[in-house]
Design a protein around this motif. Structure first.
Motif, mmCIF file in Angstrom:
data_model
loop_
_atom_site.group_PDB
_atom_site.id
_atom_site.type_symbol
_atom_site.label_atom_id
_atom_site.label_comp_id
_atom_site.label_asym_id
_atom_site.label_seq_id
_atom_site.Cartn_x
_atom_site.Cartn_y
_atom_site.Cartn_z
ATOM 1 N N ILE A 87 -9.943 -4.474 -13.091
ATOM 2 C CA ILE A 87 -11.318 -4.257 -12.634
ATOM 3 C C ILE A 87 -11.884 -5.601 -12.183
ATOM 4 O O ILE A 87 -12.707 -6.204 -12.876
ATOM 5 C CB ILE A 87 -12.201 -3.649 -13.767
ATOM 6 N N ARG A 88 -11.374 -6.105 -11.085
ATOM 7 C CA ARG A 88 -11.911 -7.361 -10.525
ATOM 8 C C ARG A 88 -11.643 -7.399 -9.032
ATOM 9 O O ARG A 88 -10.879 -6.580 -8.510
ATOM 10 C CB ARG A 88 -11.303 -8.580 -11.222
ATOM 11 N N LEU A 89 -12.266 -8.381 -8.375
ATOM 12 C CA LEU A 89 -12.174 -8.459 -6.914
ATOM 13 C C LEU A 89 -11.095 -9.419 -6.435
ATOM 14 O O LEU A 89 -10.663 -9.329 -5.288
ATOM 15 C CB LEU A 89 -13.523 -8.882 -6.325
ATOM 16 N N SER A 90 -10.692 -10.372 -7.282
ATOM 17 C CA SER A 90 -9.660 -11.334 -6.898
ATOM 18 C C SER A 90 -9.925 -11.929 -5.508
ATOM 19 O O SER A 90 -9.022 -11.984 -4.662
ATOM 20 C CB SER A 90 -8.264 -10.697 -6.973
ATOM 21 N N ASN A 91 -11.172 -12.337 -5.292
ATOM 22 C CA ASN A 91 -11.529 -13.100 -4.079
ATOM 23 C C ASN A 91 -11.423 -12.282 -2.784
ATOM 24 O O ASN A 91 -11.120 -12.822 -1.727
ATOM 25 C CB ASN A 91 -10.639 -14.372 -4.023
ATOM 26 N N LEU A 124 -6.263 -3.685 4.293
ATOM 27 C CA LEU A 124 -5.333 -3.749 3.160
ATOM 28 C C LEU A 124 -5.114 -5.201 2.739
ATOM 29 O O LEU A 124 -4.720 -6.040 3.562
ATOM 30 C CB LEU A 124 -3.990 -3.117 3.565
ATOM 31 N N TYR A 125 -5.376 -5.462 1.462
ATOM 32 C CA TYR A 125 -5.192 -6.819 0.923
ATOM 33 C C TYR A 125 -3.713 -6.966 0.591
ATOM 34 O O TYR A 125 -3.215 -6.360 -0.358
ATOM 35 C CB TYR A 125 -6.053 -6.955 -0.330
ATOM 36 N N ALA A 126 -3.019 -7.762 1.394
ATOM 37 C CA ALA A 126 -1.569 -7.865 1.263
ATOM 38 C C ALA A 126 -1.118 -9.171 0.606
ATOM 39 O O ALA A 126 -0.078 -9.213 -0.052
ATOM 40 C CB ALA A 126 -0.913 -7.742 2.641
ATOM 41 N N PHE A 127 -1.897 -10.246 0.817
ATOM 42 C CA PHE A 127 -1.508 -11.542 0.232
ATOM 43 C C PHE A 127 -2.758 -12.415 0.176
ATOM 44 O O PHE A 127 -3.429 -12.616 1.186
ATOM 45 C CB PHE A 127 -0.437 -12.206 1.105
ATOM 46 N N SER A 128 -3.047 -12.935 -1.010
ATOM 47 C CA SER A 128 -4.268 -13.737 -1.153
ATOM 48 C C SER A 128 -3.941 -15.220 -1.034
ATOM 49 O O SER A 128 -2.772 -15.626 -1.180
ATOM 50 C CB SER A 128 -4.922 -13.454 -2.513
ATOM 51 N N ILE A 137 -7.334 -2.980 -2.418
ATOM 52 C CA ILE A 137 -6.615 -4.055 -3.106
ATOM 53 C C ILE A 137 -5.371 -3.394 -3.699
ATOM 54 O O ILE A 137 -5.458 -2.652 -4.677
ATOM 55 C CB ILE A 137 -7.487 -4.714 -4.203
ATOM 56 N N MET A 138 -4.251 -3.620 -3.029
ATOM 57 C CA MET A 138 -3.001 -2.925 -3.384
ATOM 58 C C MET A 138 -2.352 -3.707 -4.521
ATOM 59 O O MET A 138 -1.675 -4.703 -4.280
ATOM 60 C CB MET A 138 -2.061 -2.912 -2.172
ATOM 61 N N ASP A 139 -2.559 -3.280 -5.740
ATOM 62 C CA ASP A 139 -2.101 -4.075 -6.886
ATOM 63 C C ASP A 139 -1.190 -3.247 -7.789
ATOM 64 O O ASP A 139 -1.315 -2.022 -7.858
ATOM 65 C CB ASP A 139 -3.327 -4.577 -7.667
ATOM 66 N N GLY A 140 -0.298 -3.950 -8.486
ATOM 67 C CA GLY A 140 0.541 -3.306 -9.500
ATOM 68 C C GLY A 140 2.013 -3.194 -9.127
ATOM 69 O O GLY A 140 2.779 -2.554 -9.850
ATOM 70 N N GLU A 173 -4.457 -17.213 -3.155
ATOM 71 C CA GLU A 173 -4.013 -17.617 -4.491
ATOM 72 C C GLU A 173 -2.564 -17.178 -4.768
ATOM 73 O O GLU A 173 -1.941 -17.664 -5.713
ATOM 74 C CB GLU A 173 -4.931 -17.008 -5.574
ATOM 75 N N ASN A 174 -2.029 -16.277 -3.963
ATOM 76 C CA ASN A 174 -0.682 -15.759 -4.234
ATOM 77 C C ASN A 174 0.437 -16.772 -3.953
ATOM 78 O O ASN A 174 1.583 -16.553 -4.349
ATOM 79 C CB ASN A 174 -0.415 -14.458 -3.462
ATOM 80 N N TRP A 175 0.090 -17.915 -3.321
ATOM 81 C CA TRP A 175 1.104 -18.967 -3.121
ATOM 82 C C TRP A 175 1.560 -19.550 -4.451
ATOM 83 O O TRP A 175 2.588 -20.224 -4.514
ATOM 84 C CB TRP A 175 0.537 -20.105 -2.249
ATOM 85 N N LYS A 176 0.788 -19.297 -5.517
ATOM 86 C CA LYS A 176 1.166 -19.812 -6.849
ATOM 87 C C LYS A 176 2.412 -19.125 -7.391
ATOM 88 O O LYS A 176 2.949 -19.531 -8.408
ATOM 89 C CB LYS A 176 0.047 -19.527 -7.863
ATOM 90 N N ARG A 177 2.828 -18.034 -6.774
ATOM 91 C CA ARG A 177 3.968 -17.265 -7.310
ATOM 92 C C ARG A 177 5.297 -17.974 -7.023
ATOM 93 O O ARG A 177 5.355 -18.836 -6.155
ATOM 94 C CB ARG A 177 3.960 -15.869 -6.675
ATOM 95 N N PRO A 178 6.384 -17.567 -7.718
ATOM 96 C CA PRO A 178 7.683 -18.216 -7.470
ATOM 97 C C PRO A 178 8.075 -18.133 -5.988
ATOM 98 O O PRO A 178 7.763 -17.150 -5.320
ATOM 99 C CB PRO A 178 8.656 -17.397 -8.330
ATOM 100 N N ILE A 227 -11.110 0.393 -2.843
ATOM 101 C CA ILE A 227 -10.229 0.964 -3.877
ATOM 102 C C ILE A 227 -9.365 -0.168 -4.447
ATOM 103 O O ILE A 227 -8.863 -0.998 -3.681
ATOM 104 C CB ILE A 227 -9.292 2.043 -3.264
ATOM 105 N N ARG A 228 -9.225 -0.235 -5.757
ATOM 106 C CA ARG A 228 -8.220 -1.130 -6.340
ATOM 107 C C ARG A 228 -7.328 -0.326 -7.259
ATOM 108 O O ARG A 228 -7.815 0.395 -8.134
ATOM 109 C CB ARG A 228 -8.847 -2.296 -7.115
ATOM 110 N N THR A 229 -6.032 -0.504 -7.091
ATOM 111 C CA THR A 229 -5.067 0.188 -7.949
ATOM 112 C C THR A 229 -4.691 -0.717 -9.123
ATOM 113 O O THR A 229 -5.061 -1.879 -9.166
ATOM 114 C CB THR A 229 -3.793 0.560 -7.150
#
Ligand code: IPE
Ligand code: IPE
Ligand code: MG
Length: 261
Positions: free
Chosen positions: A214-218, A82-86, A39-42, A88-93, A208-210
């Motif tokens: 500390i969650r799975l985000s679906n 690699l989690y690139a787009f969920s 989960i490539m986050d941050g 739920e990410n459509w909620k972003r601008p 791995i989540r960066t």
């Protein structure tokens, strides 16, 4: 009894403070996880720290995808998801979503020849119908151009949601049960797994989540039932080979018991 309790304290799982740093050689001496999911986050926070727009973090993150693919391939990992787009990410601008939907084209336009050369197979999980045409075209080209490769699977989760994936599998199984193609008694874990988007891919050994969340985000809700989790505070654009090796080293210190002793 008292001694037993004392021992229990001392034999606890390794703590963050005991962490060593692992080299490629160290990791190659142990069992390398066959399927690693990340989960490539941050990216947004990385940009914010530098007073840059969030999309600058996504652009930097793309370079880290290249590095991580290389090191995973060098270690002999079989599948890198690699989690690139969920979903739920459509909620972003809109500006940010549009930018993210252009990244696969940019990534593949410069990197596809190397993936072909390195015998990597590109795959995708997620709802393709929701993606813009230009994004889908770029990805489908990469999937087709690498389909005869026999090396590492580089599996992008794009417009992916674990719950939607499960609902989709349930609907298809229900439909086929109604038609008489599947008997209710045939429905077991193996059959169910084969209806997920990961189809024949084995479950992740290591997740791995960066970025310190500390969650799975679906993400891969069914597939990670027995995966080992490594959470790191490092933001994705700062994630180096050394962090990847550290996560694999930590995985190698774990005892996977699957409910046994
Ligand atoms: C991860 O970074 C990339 C995607 C979700 C597409 P974020 O954009 O979520 O970064 P933060 O969490 O806001 O820092
Ligand atoms: C998860 O990260 C999705 C990806 C990394 C693609 P998010 O940043 O979207 O997750 P939340 O919103 O913090 O749970
Ligand atoms: Mg995030």
């Amino acid at each position: 009894m008292l001694n037993l309790l004392k021992n229990w304290k001392n034999n606890n799982q390794p703590q963050a403070s005991d962490m060593e740093s692992y080299t490629k050689e160290d990791v190659l001496n142990g069992h390398v996880p066959e399927h690693i999911a990340i989960i490539m986050d941050g990216n947004g926070r990385w940009a914010k720290k530098r007073a840059l727009p969030r999309v600058a973090g996504h652009h930097e993150g793309m370079k880290v995808v290249k590095n991580t693919t290389r090191i995973a391939n060098q270690l002999g990992v079989k599948i890198l998801t690699l989690y690139a787009f969920s979903t739920e990410n459509w909620k972003r601008p809109k500006f940010e979503v549009d930018f993210l939907m252009k990244l696969p084209e940019e990534f593949l336009s410069t990197y596809l020849p190397e993936l072909v050369e390195e015998n990597v197979q590109v795959r995708i999980i997620g709802d393709r119908t929701g993606l813009p045409d230009h994004t889908l075209r770029a990805i489908e080209k990469a999937v087709i151009d690498t389909k005869n490769n026999t090396g590492m699977v580089l599996n992008f989760a794009l417009n992916y949601g674990g719950r939607k994936e499960i609902i989709r599998a349930v609907k298809s199984i229900a439909e086929q049960t109604k038609n008489g193609d599947i008997e209710i008694d045939e429905i077991d874990e193996e059959l169910f797994s084969s209806y997920l988007m990961t189809e024949s891919l084995q479950d992740p050994d290591l997740l791995i989540r960066t970025s310190g969340e500390i969650r799975l985000s679906n993400f891969m809700l069914w597939q990670i039932a027995y995966s080992e989790f490594v959470f790191t505070d490092v933001l994705w654009p700062d994630f180096k080979d050394s962090h990847f090796l550290q996560a694999v080293g930590e995985y190698q210190r774990r005892a996977r018991r699957y409910g046994g002793v």
